[in-house]
Design an enzyme around this catalytic site. Structure first.
Site, PDB file in Angstrom:
ATOM      1  N   HIS A  94       0.821  -1.216   0.000  1.00 26.30           N
ATOM      2  CA  HIS A  94       0.000   0.000   0.000  1.00 26.30           C
ATOM      3  C   HIS A  94       0.851   1.261   0.000  1.00 26.30           C
ATOM      4  O   HIS A  94       2.056   1.223   0.241  1.00 26.30           O
ATOM      5  CB  HIS A  94      -0.946   0.022   1.203  1.00 26.30           C
ATOM      6  CG  HIS A  94      -0.251   0.054   2.543  1.00 26.30           C
ATOM      7  ND1 HIS A  94       0.335  -1.051   3.099  1.00 26.30           N
ATOM      8  CD2 HIS A  94      -0.045   1.066   3.403  1.00 26.30           C
ATOM      9  CE1 HIS A  94       0.865  -0.728   4.272  1.00 26.30           C
ATOM     10  NE2 HIS A  94       0.665   0.555   4.476  1.00 26.30           N
ATOM     11  N   ASP A  96       0.296   4.847   1.956  1.00 22.28           N
ATOM     12  CA  ASP A  96      -0.586   5.453   2.961  1.00 22.28           C
ATOM     13  C   ASP A  96      -1.304   6.679   2.390  1.00 22.28           C
ATOM     14  O   ASP A  96      -0.701   7.474   1.674  1.00 22.28           O
ATOM     15  CB  ASP A  96       0.220   5.942   4.169  1.00 22.28           C
ATOM     16  CG  ASP A  96       0.951   4.812   4.877  1.00 22.28           C
ATOM     17  OD1 ASP A  96       0.488   3.668   4.838  1.00 22.28           O
ATOM     18  OD2 ASP A  96       2.009   5.108   5.479  1.00 22.28           O
ATOM     19  N   HIS A 251       4.793   0.156   0.510  1.00 17.57           N
ATOM     20  CA  HIS A 251       5.437  -0.647   1.551  1.00 17.57           C
ATOM     21  C   HIS A 251       4.470  -1.699   2.068  1.00 17.57           C
ATOM     22  O   HIS A 251       3.258  -1.600   1.877  1.00 17.57           O
ATOM     23  CB  HIS A 251       5.954   0.221   2.705  1.00 17.57           C
ATOM     24  CG  HIS A 251       4.907   1.006   3.423  1.00 17.57           C
ATOM     25  ND1 HIS A 251       4.414   2.202   2.977  1.00 17.57           N
ATOM     26  CD2 HIS A 251       4.248   0.763   4.594  1.00 17.57           C
ATOM     27  CE1 HIS A 251       3.515   2.668   3.814  1.00 17.57           C
ATOM     28  NE2 HIS A 251       3.379   1.806   4.814  1.00 17.57           N
ATOM     29  N   ARG A 266       4.591   6.012  14.859  1.00 19.67           N
ATOM     30  CA  ARG A 266       4.510   6.575  13.502  1.00 19.67           C
ATOM     31  C   ARG A 266       3.957   7.996  13.527  1.00 19.67           C
ATOM     32  O   ARG A 266       2.929   8.257  14.149  1.00 19.67           O
ATOM     33  CB  ARG A 266       3.583   5.693  12.659  1.00 19.67           C
ATOM     34  CG  ARG A 266       3.638   6.047  11.192  1.00 19.67           C
ATOM     35  CD  ARG A 266       2.773   5.119  10.382  1.00 19.67           C
ATOM     36  NE  ARG A 266       1.611   5.835   9.908  1.00 19.67           N
ATOM     37  CZ  ARG A 266       0.760   5.352   8.999  1.00 19.67           C
ATOM     38  NH1 ARG A 266       0.936   4.159   8.487  1.00 19.67           N
ATOM     39  NH2 ARG A 266      -0.265   6.056   8.616  1.00 19.67           N
TER      40      ARG A 266
HETATM   41  C1  SIN Z   1       2.577   0.903   8.124  1.00 15.77           C
HETATM   42  O1  SIN Z   1       2.065   0.505   7.097  1.00 15.77           O
HETATM   43  O2  SIN Z   1       2.539   2.074   8.466  1.00 15.77           O
HETATM   44  C2  SIN Z   1       3.291  -0.087   9.011  1.00 15.77           C
HETATM   45  C3  SIN Z   1       4.707  -0.260   8.654  1.00 15.77           C
HETATM   46  C4  SIN Z   1       5.414  -1.164   9.622  1.00 15.77           C
HETATM   47  O3  SIN Z   1       4.870  -1.478  10.681  1.00 15.77           O
HETATM   48  O4  SIN Z   1       6.542  -1.566   9.349  1.00 15.77           O
END
Ligand code: SIN
Length: 276
Positions: A94, A96, A251, A266
């Site tokens: 995906h 974000d 990612h 995050r």
């Molecule tokens: C995410 O998609 O923000 C998670 C990435 C992660 O946990 O490595």
């Protein structure tokens, strides 16, 4: 500060302390995001306060509508999997916030608690994926737009009985109302470099085609982007930080550490409207 390209996607940044960032570092990081799409930092001991201060060097913070916040730090979202939980957050490819009309620039993820093994994150270089397309495909994509949505991922319909495993980590289904249209190929706001901007989780339709034709085209694009030559698998260590730019990467977080806790902090930074 020294920046070294990583195989496949992104670059490693050395010689910087994220607790003490100066304006020249910020410009160099923006330039590097516009070239590499994702930056990796090792051996940082960044405090939540300095995580916030670093993020604010790049824009306003987007307070996550779906993830639980860190206690006392509402600007920081938790990306958490507890030992008894089976699902993790973000385990499929995906980008974000592509469902937002003005998608977020990107996110800065700080490792707080890691499983002994596993829990890597794989990034895809969407600049390189675009550049490797043949001219005919580049020409076709140049005139197309796609619709992106959050409803099927974060909305009510996404939560079934068997998904209770995500309770406490994902919620606020009523906030999943966003749909947005973006060009399929965008120009990166920092570098002007072209990148493919559709992704398997959130892109639901190619607007200029029937659903079936568009789905077929999206599958073709996804198979191309998923090639390992465009990927870098980032192995988290204590003190690791990744800063990814949503306009240039995909990612996914690997879910291979059942029975162990993984906690990441995050922060997401607001972006600008995208153009082709
Ligand atoms: C995410 O998609 O923000 C998670 C990435 C992660 O946990 O490595």
């Amino acid at each position: 500060m020294e920046i070294t390209a990583a195989p496949g996607a992104g670059a490693y940044v050395h010689g910087i302390d994220l607790n003490n960032v100066v304006p020249e570092d910020v410009q160099a990081i923006k330039d590097a995001l516009g070239q590499y799409g994702v930056l990796f930092f090792r051996d940082q001991n960044v405090s939540p306060e300095n995580h916030i201060a670093f993020a604010e060097c790049f824009g306003a913070i987007n307070i996550n509508r779906f993830f639980s916040p860190v206690a006392e730090y509402p600007k920081i979202a938790q990306v958490l999997k507890e030992p008894q939980q089976k699902k993790n957050i973000g385990q499929t490819w995906h980008t974000d916030h592509s469902y937002d009309q003005i998608p977020a620039l990107g996110s800065i993820l700080v490792a707080r608690e890691l499983p002994k093994t596993g829990g890597d994150t794989i990034f895809v270089n969407q600049f390189a994926a675009y550049e490797a397309l043949d001219n005919e495909m580049k020409q076709l994509l140049s005139s197309l737009t796609a619709t992106h949505s959050s409803r099927h991922v974060f909305g009510r319909q996404a939560y079934k009985e068997e998904d209770n495993d995500l309770t406490g980590r994902l919620g606020n289904t009523d906030a999943a109302t966003q749909d947005a249209i973006h060009p399929i190929v965008i120009r990166h706001p920092f570098s002007g470099r072209k990148a493919i901007y559709v992704n398997p989780d959130f892109t639901i339709k190619v607007n200029e085609m029937t659903q079936a034709e568009g789905d077929e085209l999206l599958q073709k694009i996804y198979s191309h982007c998923e090639s390992e030559v465009f990927q870098h698998r980032f192995q988290w260590q204590p003190g690791s930080v990744a800063f990814w730019d949503n306009r240039a990467t995909w990612h996914k977080a690997l879910n291979d550490y059942d029975g162990h806790r993984r906690l990441m902090h995050r922060i997401t930074v607001e972006g600008v409207a995208l153009s082709g």
